[in-house]
Design a protein around this motif. Structure first.
Motif, PDB file in Angstrom:
ATOM      1  N   LEU A 150      42.300  44.830  56.335  1.00  0.00           N
ATOM      2  CA  LEU A 150      42.179  43.375  56.189  1.00  0.00           C
ATOM      3  C   LEU A 150      41.438  43.067  54.894  1.00  0.00           C
ATOM      4  N   ASP A 151      41.979  42.164  54.076  1.00  0.00           N
ATOM      5  CA  ASP A 151      41.224  41.687  52.916  1.00  0.00           C
ATOM      6  C   ASP A 151      39.973  40.978  53.402  1.00  0.00           C
ATOM      7  N   PHE A 152      38.842  41.259  52.777  1.00  0.00           N
ATOM      8  CA  PHE A 152      37.576  40.746  53.300  1.00  0.00           C
ATOM      9  C   PHE A 152      36.617  40.546  52.136  1.00  0.00           C
ATOM     10  N   GLU A 153      36.371  39.300  51.781  1.00  0.00           N
ATOM     11  CA  GLU A 153      35.522  39.005  50.625  1.00  0.00           C
ATOM     12  C   GLU A 153      34.474  37.958  50.968  1.00  0.00           C
ATOM     13  N   LYS A 154      33.329  38.101  50.324  1.00  0.00           N
ATOM     14  CA  LYS A 154      32.296  37.083  50.448  1.00  0.00           C
ATOM     15  C   LYS A 154      32.682  35.875  49.595  1.00  0.00           C
ATOM     16  N   VAL A 155      32.149  34.730  49.951  1.00  0.00           N
ATOM     17  CA  VAL A 155      32.434  33.497  49.219  1.00  0.00           C
ATOM     18  C   VAL A 155      31.192  33.106  48.423  1.00  0.00           C
ATOM     19  N   ASN A 156      31.367  32.948  47.120  1.00  0.00           N
ATOM     20  CA  ASN A 156      30.272  32.491  46.266  1.00  0.00           C
ATOM     21  C   ASN A 156      30.449  30.997  46.004  1.00  0.00           C
ATOM     22  N   PRO A 157      29.737  30.145  46.739  1.00  0.00           N
ATOM     23  CA  PRO A 157      29.933  28.693  46.584  1.00  0.00           C
ATOM     24  C   PRO A 157      29.471  28.151  45.239  1.00  0.00           C
ATOM     25  N   LEU A 164      30.805  32.637  56.263  1.00  0.00           N
ATOM     26  CA  LEU A 164      32.175  32.504  55.766  1.00  0.00           C
ATOM     27  C   LEU A 164      32.632  33.716  54.964  1.00  0.00           C
ATOM     28  N   ARG A 165      33.847  34.186  55.308  1.00  0.00           N
ATOM     29  CA  ARG A 165      34.525  35.252  54.573  1.00  0.00           C
ATOM     30  C   ARG A 165      35.989  34.849  54.412  1.00  0.00           C
ATOM     31  N   TYR A 166      36.662  35.442  53.441  1.00  0.00           N
ATOM     32  CA  TYR A 166      38.066  35.077  53.244  1.00  0.00           C
ATOM     33  C   TYR A 166      38.870  36.239  52.670  1.00  0.00           C
ATOM     34  N   GLY A 167      40.192  36.062  52.628  1.00  0.00           N
ATOM     35  CA  GLY A 167      41.101  37.066  52.083  1.00  0.00           C
ATOM     36  C   GLY A 167      42.514  36.776  52.531  1.00  0.00           C
ATOM     37  N   SER A 168      43.453  37.625  52.147  1.00  0.00           N
ATOM     38  CA  SER A 168      44.847  37.467  52.539  1.00  0.00           C
ATOM     39  C   SER A 168      44.970  37.430  54.066  1.00  0.00           C
ATOM     40  N   ASN A 169      45.925  36.661  54.559  1.00  0.00           N
ATOM     41  CA  ASN A 169      46.086  36.537  56.007  1.00  0.00           C
ATOM     42  C   ASN A 169      46.843  37.706  56.637  1.00  0.00           C
ATOM     43  N   TRP A 170      47.494  38.548  55.834  1.00  0.00           N
ATOM     44  CA  TRP A 170      48.288  39.648  56.377  1.00  0.00           C
ATOM     45  C   TRP A 170      47.370  40.809  56.744  1.00  0.00           C
ATOM     46  N   PHE A 171      47.626  41.433  57.899  1.00  0.00           N
ATOM     47  CA  PHE A 171      46.682  42.430  58.392  1.00  0.00           C
ATOM     48  C   PHE A 171      47.369  43.531  59.190  1.00  0.00           C
ATOM     49  N   SER A 172      46.624  44.625  59.386  1.00  0.00           N
ATOM     50  CA  SER A 172      46.945  45.669  60.364  1.00  0.00           C
ATOM     51  C   SER A 172      45.643  45.926  61.118  1.00  0.00           C
ATOM     52  N   LEU A 173      45.600  45.476  62.375  1.00  0.00           N
ATOM     53  CA  LEU A 173      44.358  45.495  63.153  1.00  0.00           C
ATOM     54  C   LEU A 173      44.499  46.348  64.401  1.00  0.00           C
ATOM     55  N   PRO A 174      43.466  47.139  64.717  1.00  0.00           N
ATOM     56  CA  PRO A 174      43.477  47.898  65.970  1.00  0.00           C
ATOM     57  C   PRO A 174      43.271  46.986  67.174  1.00  0.00           C
ATOM     58  N   GLU A 175      43.545  47.518  68.339  1.00  0.00           N
ATOM     59  CA  GLU A 175      43.558  46.742  69.575  1.00  0.00           C
ATOM     60  C   GLU A 175      42.259  45.997  69.849  1.00  0.00           C
ATOM     61  N   ASP A 176      41.104  46.674  69.667  1.00  0.00           N
ATOM     62  CA  ASP A 176      39.836  46.030  70.023  1.00  0.00           C
ATOM     63  C   ASP A 176      39.518  44.825  69.142  1.00  0.00           C
ATOM     64  N   LEU A 180      40.956  32.495  56.256  1.00  0.00           N
ATOM     65  CA  LEU A 180      39.520  32.487  56.563  1.00  0.00           C
ATOM     66  C   LEU A 180      39.183  32.953  57.973  1.00  0.00           C
ATOM     67  N   PHE A 181      40.036  32.647  58.935  1.00  0.00           N
ATOM     68  CA  PHE A 181      39.571  32.698  60.326  1.00  0.00           C
ATOM     69  C   PHE A 181      39.288  34.093  60.855  1.00  0.00           C
ATOM     70  N   ILE A 182      40.164  35.051  60.617  1.00  0.00           N
ATOM     71  CA  ILE A 182      39.896  36.396  61.141  1.00  0.00           C
ATOM     72  C   ILE A 182      38.715  37.022  60.403  1.00  0.00           C
ATOM     73  N   GLN A 183      38.691  36.880  59.095  1.00  0.00           N
ATOM     74  CA  GLN A 183      37.587  37.438  58.311  1.00  0.00           C
ATOM     75  C   GLN A 183      36.235  36.880  58.768  1.00  0.00           C
ATOM     76  N   THR A 184      36.180  35.567  58.982  1.00  0.00           N
ATOM     77  CA  THR A 184      34.931  34.919  59.378  1.00  0.00           C
ATOM     78  C   THR A 184      34.514  35.306  60.791  1.00  0.00           C
ATOM     79  N   ILE A 185      35.490  35.412  61.689  1.00  0.00           N
ATOM     80  CA  ILE A 185      35.182  35.757  63.073  1.00  0.00           C
ATOM     81  C   ILE A 185      34.640  37.184  63.182  1.00  0.00           C
TER      82      ILE A 185
END
Length: 295
Positions: free
Chosen positions: A118-125, A184-196, A221-226
């Motif tokens: 998963l793309d996962f980046e911090k946000v610098n406001p 808050l975190r963000y990145g591309s919405n496309w992912f490969s995630l394990p079951e848990d 934003l939503f998966i990265q932030t969660i």
């Protein structure tokens, strides 16, 4: 061995989807497809007949998915929920109907060993780009469903009204990120995630709705932030989401469409999937990758 679930967001009939389904046809795979409600002539039976080993499940209800809108999150959650309820899978891979597998499935299976792709980046406001990302949910947005309307008058009216609405809230001091203590975190919405991880996201649906339902471009934003709340997940993040995507300077609204001259770059990338492809722009590259993986 647990199977893998391929989650596809499709909005039209196309050659790419047909070829990709054939590449994904494996007894170790189940395919879940959500077809956008706006597509009136989708060839449901045709695509189902393409698969001889994998199972294909169409996800309902069909949603009217709009760019930048919360409906994108709703669609992703529906795909994850449909697959999770059906069976417990080792991994869940989200792609679009314009994406293509670019490595043998065995390579995907071998690399999927508890890591979170998963793309996962911090946000610098304080940066220009960071401020734009931050404002996606720091204030409420309106008329998002009309920002890509084919009617130019409606489109620009929606953009102007939304921009003014957001700016007025900012001037008034509204900051929903600080108010709700969102990391808050963000990145591309496309992912490969394990079951848990998928289970964790699905159990956070009420929180996702509260934070993101009034936002803009929130699918990034939503998966990265969660998952940022879970330190154990952070430690399992891979360095890539395993998607080969190219963005050309000044053309950030749409990814580059791959062409046959890009073949070596694509297949040597060590990614799982590439996007995007369009048979009306270059059909040959789709056939080249298909033939390469079938040799």
């Amino acid at each position: 061995m647990k199977k893998h679930a391929i989650l596809i967001m499709a909005h039209k009939n196309n050659y790419v989807l047909e070829k990709n389904l054939k590449l994904l046809d494996s007894p170790s795979v189940d395919v879940y497809i959500h077809v956008d409600k706006k597509c009136k002539d989708f060839a449901f039976d045709h695509y189902k007949k393409l698969l001889k080993q994998a199972k294909l499940i169409y996800v309902s209800p069909r949603l009217d998915v709009r760019w930048g809108d919360y409906s994108l999150i709703t669609c992703e959650l529906e795909l994850m929920r449909a697959a999770f309820k059906k069976k417990k899978y080792k991994y869940y891979h989200l792609i679009s109907g314009e994406d293509l597998l670019i490595t043998p499935l065995k390579n995907v299976f071998d690399q999927c060993n508890n890591q979170i792709f998963l793309d996962f980046e911090k946000v610098n406001p304080n940066s220009n780009e960071g401020r734009k990302v931050y404002q996606r949910i720091s204030v409420k947005h309106t008329l998002i469903r009309f920002i890509r309307s084919k009617n130019i008058l409606i489109q620009y009216s929606a953009r102007i009204i939304n921009k003014l609405y957001a700016e007025l809230q900012t001037i008034a001091g509204r900051d929903l990120i600080k108010k709700n203590n969102i990391n808050l975190r963000y990145g591309s919405n496309w992912f490969s995630l394990p079951e848990d991880v998928v289970e964790y996201v699905l159990n956070s649906t009420s929180e996702i709705n509260a934070y993101f339902s009034k936002g803009w471009l929130v699918d990034e934003l939503f998966i990265q932030t969660i998952i940022a709340k879970n330190k154990e997940f952070i430690g399992r993040l891979a360095s890539s989401n395993k998607r080969k995507i190219k963005w050309l300077p000044g053309k950030q609204a749409h990814p580059y469409i791959w062409k046959q001259t890009d073949f070596s770059e694509i297949v040597q990338s060590n990614k799982f999937f590439a996007r995007k492809f369009d048979e009306n722009v270059d059909k040959k590259i789709i056939d080249m990758i298909f033939d390469y993986l079938n040799n």
